[in-house]
Design an enzyme around this catalytic site. Structure first.
Site, PDB file in Angstrom:
ATOM      1  CD  GLN A 181      -2.541  -1.169   2.697  1.00 12.77           C
ATOM      2  OE1 GLN A 181      -3.575  -0.515   2.891  1.00 12.77           O
ATOM      3  NE2 GLN A 181      -1.972  -1.910   3.645  1.00 12.77           N
ATOM      4  CG  ASP A 215       7.894   3.600   0.952  1.00  9.79           C
ATOM      5  OD1 ASP A 215       7.567   3.505   2.142  1.00  9.79           O
ATOM      6  OD2 ASP A 215       8.052   2.599   0.207  1.00  9.79           O
ATOM      7  CG  HIS A 230      -2.740   2.718  -1.965  1.00 14.32           C
ATOM      8  ND1 HIS A 230      -2.681   2.573  -0.591  1.00 14.32           N
ATOM      9  CD2 HIS A 230      -3.940   2.204  -2.334  1.00 14.32           C
ATOM     10  CE1 HIS A 230      -3.816   2.018  -0.163  1.00 14.32           C
ATOM     11  NE2 HIS A 230      -4.585   1.787  -1.197  1.00 14.32           N
ATOM     12  CB  CYS A 239      -0.067  13.169 -22.823  1.00 20.16           C
ATOM     13  SG  CYS A 239       1.403  13.514 -21.827  1.00 20.16           S
ATOM     14  CB  CYS A 294       2.961  17.252 -19.082  1.00 25.17           C
ATOM     15  SG  CYS A 294       3.417  16.144 -20.409  1.00 25.17           S
ATOM     16  CB  CYS A 300       1.487  17.403 -23.635  1.00 28.07           C
ATOM     17  SG  CYS A 300       0.437  17.155 -22.198  1.00 28.07           S
TER      18      CYS A 300
HETATM   19  N1  APR Z   1       6.630  -2.253  13.064  1.00 28.35           N
HETATM   20  C1  APR Z   1       5.406  -2.848  13.043  1.00 28.35           C
HETATM   21  N2  APR Z   1       4.246  -2.153  12.930  1.00 28.35           N
HETATM   22  C2  APR Z   1       4.353  -0.811  12.834  1.00 28.35           C
HETATM   23  C3  APR Z   1       5.590  -0.119  12.866  1.00 28.35           C
HETATM   24  C4  APR Z   1       6.761  -0.913  12.988  1.00 28.35           C
HETATM   25  N3  APR Z   1       7.986  -0.364  13.016  1.00 28.35           N
HETATM   26  N4  APR Z   1       5.341   1.221  12.761  1.00 28.35           N
HETATM   27  C5  APR Z   1       3.991   1.357  12.675  1.00 28.35           C
HETATM   28  N5  APR Z   1       3.401   0.144  12.725  1.00 28.35           N
HETATM   29  C6  APR Z   1       1.976  -0.180  12.609  1.00 28.35           C
HETATM   30  C7  APR Z   1       1.052   0.801  13.294  1.00 28.35           C
HETATM   31  O1  APR Z   1       0.830   0.415  14.638  1.00 28.35           O
HETATM   32  C8  APR Z   1      -0.227   0.651  12.453  1.00 28.35           C
HETATM   33  O2  APR Z   1      -1.025  -0.412  12.929  1.00 28.35           O
HETATM   34  O3  APR Z   1       1.669  -0.101  11.228  1.00 28.35           O
HETATM   35  C9  APR Z   1       0.306   0.297  11.060  1.00 28.35           C
HETATM   36  C10 APR Z   1       0.275   1.472  10.089  1.00 28.35           C
HETATM   37  O4  APR Z   1      -1.078   1.810   9.875  1.00 28.35           O
HETATM   38  P1  APR Z   1      -1.444   3.123   9.013  1.00 28.35           P
HETATM   39  O5  APR Z   1      -0.675   4.268   9.513  1.00 28.35           O
HETATM   40  O6  APR Z   1      -2.950   3.202   8.984  1.00 28.35           O
HETATM   41  O7  APR Z   1      -0.887   2.797   7.549  1.00 28.35           O
HETATM   42  P2  APR Z   1      -1.535   1.855   6.455  1.00 28.35           P
HETATM   43  O8  APR Z   1      -2.264   0.712   7.077  1.00 28.35           O
HETATM   44  O9  APR Z   1      -0.474   1.535   5.474  1.00 28.35           O
HETATM   45  O10 APR Z   1      -2.597   2.833   5.750  1.00 28.35           O
HETATM   46  C11 APR Z   1      -3.286   2.323   4.624  1.00 28.35           C
HETATM   47  O11 APR Z   1      -4.292   4.499   4.318  1.00 28.35           O
HETATM   48  O12 APR Z   1      -4.074   6.763   4.352  1.00 28.35           O
HETATM   49  C12 APR Z   1      -4.127   5.671   3.517  1.00 28.35           C
HETATM   50  O13 APR Z   1      -3.200   5.491   1.365  1.00 28.35           O
HETATM   51  C13 APR Z   1      -2.856   5.505   2.724  1.00 28.35           C
HETATM   52  O14 APR Z   1      -1.780   3.434   2.051  1.00 28.35           O
HETATM   53  C14 APR Z   1      -2.328   4.140   3.144  1.00 28.35           C
HETATM   54  C15 APR Z   1      -3.567   3.449   3.678  1.00 28.35           C
END
Ligand code: APR
Length: 270
Positions: free
Chosen positions: A105, A108, A123, A134, A155, A157
């Site tokens: 998801q 980066d 994503h 384009c 762009c 274009c």
């Molecule tokens: N190790 C393990 N777990 C971790 C660590 C770590 N070092 N750091 C953070 N976490 C956990 C957090 O506790 C949380 O449960 O990772 C999870 C991250 O959750 P979110 O911040 O909600 O991220 P994500 O689930 O990827 O979000 C999904 O939401 O905002 C949109 O598009 C965005 O792709 C993203 C989507």
């Protein structure tokens, strides 16, 4: 970090025919990229509506100002972040054939930087921009050069450029969606790493892996459509999947847990 669960995970990885991984922002926090919903996360620092496609189309300058602020911010190192032990372990597991695919998801590019080859970007990818006219894509360096000429960046274009990440209100790229759903259906093991499992449709993938989205049910409501598939969470905290969908949660830092798994597998394969 529960070493019995680590051993169980190693066993299941070695036994699996088609193991895949679903990652979220939590796997990149140890690379200096904040996640979204933890304290101090991105949605505490930036207004999420900046990432609504309607807002981008209505106020592109406003949104581009926010994006450049992120790019310049010292704490927010998405553009020059480096993969951590967690990303490296997943690349190693793919190299020795224990995992087939990483569905991420994250936007980066860190799985690719770590050497993972089969990465599905659910994503999109924030390190590239795409022309809304384009559809041509450019790297971020082009944007930084272009900014000296025109703001917001355009762009060749003449079309407006937008980061190639999926904004809220935009469709998931068709190919990524289709391939991810097929992978979730085909897998017999899914590691779910560093995601709060709150955002659809990504959050449905572990349920599909378990066959829970299937309308075919056997006795006691166990889905008939899919032989047993294991879903294992590696996360800092429990999520809506814990106790409902996943077989178990290994609670801890993704980089440390994954590095321990890698060490145990290297011992077995040494
Ligand atoms: N190790 C393990 N777990 C971790 C660590 C770590 N070092 N750091 C953070 N976490 C956990 C957090 O506790 C949380 O449960 O990772 C999870 C991250 O959750 P979110 O911040 O909600 O991220 P994500 O689930 O990827 O979000 C999904 O939401 O905002 C949109 O598009 C965005 O792709 C993203 C989507």
């Amino acid at each position: 970090m529960d070493l019995c669960l680590i051993d169980k995970t190693v066993e299941l990885l070695i036994a699996a025919d088609h193991a895949i991984v679903l990652t979220g922002a939590g796997i990149s926090t140890e690379s200096g990229v904040p996640d979204f919903r933890s304290p101090g996360g991105i949605w505490e620092r930036y207004d999420p509506t900046m990432f609504f496609i309607e807002r981008f189309l209505a106020e592109p300058e406003e949104v581009w100002r926010c994006l450049l602020d992120m790019h310049r911010s010292s704490e927010f190192s998405l553009w020059d972040a480096q993969p951590n032990k967690g990303h490296m372990t997943l690349a190693y597991l793919e190299k020795i054939g224990l995992i087939k695919t990483v569905i991420t998801q994250n936007v980066d590019n860190l799985h690719q930087k770590a050497g993972s080859g089969n990465v599905i970007e659910f994503h999109g990818n924030m390190l590239f921009v795409r022309c809304l006219e384009c559809r041509k894509t450019y790297g971020y360096e082009y944007v930084l050069r272009e900014l000296e000429e025109s703001f917001p960046p355009h762009c060749e274009c003449g079309g407006l450029l937008k980061p190639d990440a999926v904004f809220f209100g935009e469709a998931i790229p068709q190919d990524a969606l289709r391939t991810s759903f097929r992978e979730a259906d085909d897998c017999d093991l899914m590691l779910v790493i560093g995601t709060s499992a709150q955002v659809e449709p990504a959050a449905s993938l572990p349920r599909i892996a378990k066959g829970m989205n299937s309308h075919i049910r056997g006795f006691g409501g166990i889905p008939l459509s899919k032989p047993r598939c294991h879903v294992i969470e590696i996360n800092w905290e429990p999520t809506p999947l814990t106790g409902q969908v996943s077989d178990f949660l290994i609670q801890g830092k993704a980089g440390e847990v994954l590095h321990t798994i890698e060490q145990k597998i290297r011992e077995k394969y040494a």
